[in-house]
Design a protein around this motif. Structure first.
Motif, mmCIF file in Angstrom:
data_model
loop_
_atom_site.group_PDB
_atom_site.id
_atom_site.type_symbol
_atom_site.label_atom_id
_atom_site.label_comp_id
_atom_site.label_asym_id
_atom_site.label_seq_id
_atom_site.Cartn_x
_atom_site.Cartn_y
_atom_site.Cartn_z
ATOM 1 N N VAL A 160 30.136 -24.368 64.973
ATOM 2 C CA VAL A 160 29.902 -24.266 66.189
ATOM 3 C C VAL A 160 30.368 -22.916 66.787
ATOM 4 O O VAL A 160 29.590 -22.158 67.183
ATOM 5 N N ASN A 161 31.519 -22.270 66.199
ATOM 6 C CA ASN A 161 31.908 -21.084 66.652
ATOM 7 C C ASN A 161 32.078 -20.044 65.226
ATOM 8 O O ASN A 161 33.037 -20.093 64.692
ATOM 9 N N THR A 162 30.617 -20.116 64.862
ATOM 10 C CA THR A 162 30.463 -19.205 63.521
ATOM 11 C C THR A 162 30.993 -17.904 63.554
ATOM 12 O O THR A 162 31.503 -17.374 62.530
ATOM 13 N N GLY A 209 16.906 -22.704 64.410
ATOM 14 C CA GLY A 209 16.750 -23.180 65.564
ATOM 15 C C GLY A 209 18.114 -24.096 65.868
ATOM 16 O O GLY A 209 18.556 -23.784 67.280
ATOM 17 N N ILE A 210 18.595 -24.635 65.039
ATOM 18 C CA ILE A 210 20.054 -25.471 65.275
ATOM 19 C C ILE A 210 21.069 -24.347 65.545
ATOM 20 O O ILE A 210 21.976 -24.276 66.404
ATOM 21 N N TYR A 250 21.009 -22.933 69.080
ATOM 22 C CA TYR A 250 21.571 -23.798 69.901
ATOM 23 C C TYR A 250 23.159 -23.900 69.896
ATOM 24 O O TYR A 250 23.867 -23.584 70.751
ATOM 25 N N ILE A 251 23.698 -23.926 68.720
ATOM 26 C CA ILE A 251 25.150 -24.032 68.439
ATOM 27 C C ILE A 251 25.801 -22.727 68.745
ATOM 28 O O ILE A 251 27.239 -22.690 69.173
ATOM 29 N N ILE A 252 25.157 -21.551 68.441
ATOM 30 C CA ILE A 252 26.058 -20.472 68.637
ATOM 31 C C ILE A 252 26.204 -20.344 70.257
ATOM 32 O O ILE A 252 27.108 -19.889 70.679
ATOM 33 N N LEU A 253 25.205 -20.480 71.032
ATOM 34 C CA LEU A 253 25.248 -20.452 72.437
ATOM 35 C C LEU A 253 26.420 -21.486 72.893
ATOM 36 O O LEU A 253 27.435 -21.140 74.009
#
Length: 195
Positions: free
Chosen positions: A86-88, A179-180, A183-186
């Motif tokens: 999630v926090n790439t 697309g995923i 979403y998870i970067i945000l």
């Protein structure tokens, strides 16, 4: 870099504790001081737990590998997953954003006697906070786009006979991963903003 950042944070802890004491505990009634100290410790513990959860959070994308004949044996057919953090970007967006935000403060320090880009009493001077938040989000997307290439991952999966169930191999897989990631970067960038 992480060790240098850690030592920088640890070196400021004594002065931070003194500041907390002077601002919230000094001169208070004992009962109020105890309750305030408990709240401060609870906030610190909650923040540490939040950072650990944010750092370890990941979205697992299931990947299925097709069976194929190799010699006289059937191989493959296994299931695995691609773990997308999630926090790439880690703390890189915060470092980049704070570095960029320090330039105007240093330049303004030469001409004015102000070193603050966030002032709740003067909203016009709080534009810096909005710029800082925007920079964190921009750098989170930018750094992730440099370090993780969905098209390369999709092509590697296609070459090895892997596919995401329900998604066609190749470009559709790349679009799905992209697309995923958006979403998870945000979500990760919002977590960094909270921290």
């Amino acid at each position: 870099i992480s060790i240098v950042l850690l030592f920088n944070i640890i070196s400021t802890m004594p002065s931070d504790m003194i500041t907390l004491y002077e601002r919230f505990l000094q001169g208070k009634i004992v009962a109020v001081a105890v309750v305030t100290a408990v709240i401060i410790v609870a906030v610190i513990v909650a923040m540490v737990v939040f950072v650990i959860i944010l750092q370890d959070a990941e979205r697992r994308i299931p990947v299925q590998y097709s069976k194929k004949m190799q010699g006289r044996k059937m191989v493959g057919g296994q299931s695995t997953s691609i773990p997308l953090k999630v926090n790439t970007a880690g703390v890189i967006p915060v470092i980049f954003a704070s570095s960029l935000m320090s330039f105007p403060v240093v330049i303004a320090g030469f001409f004015l006697n102000s070193s603050s880009w966030f002032n709740p009493e003067r909203p016009a001077y709080s534009v810096g906070l909005i710029v800082y938040i925007a920079l964190i989000i921009v750098f989170a997307y930018f750094y992730t786009s440099i370090t993780f290439n969905p098209l390369e991952v999709a092509n590697n999966m296609k070459k090895s006979g892997g596919f995401i169930p329900g998604i066609r191999p190749g470009k559709p897989t790349s679009d799905y991963l992209d697309g995923i990631l958006e979403y998870i970067i945000l979500i990760g960038a919002c977590g960094l903003i909270i921290v």
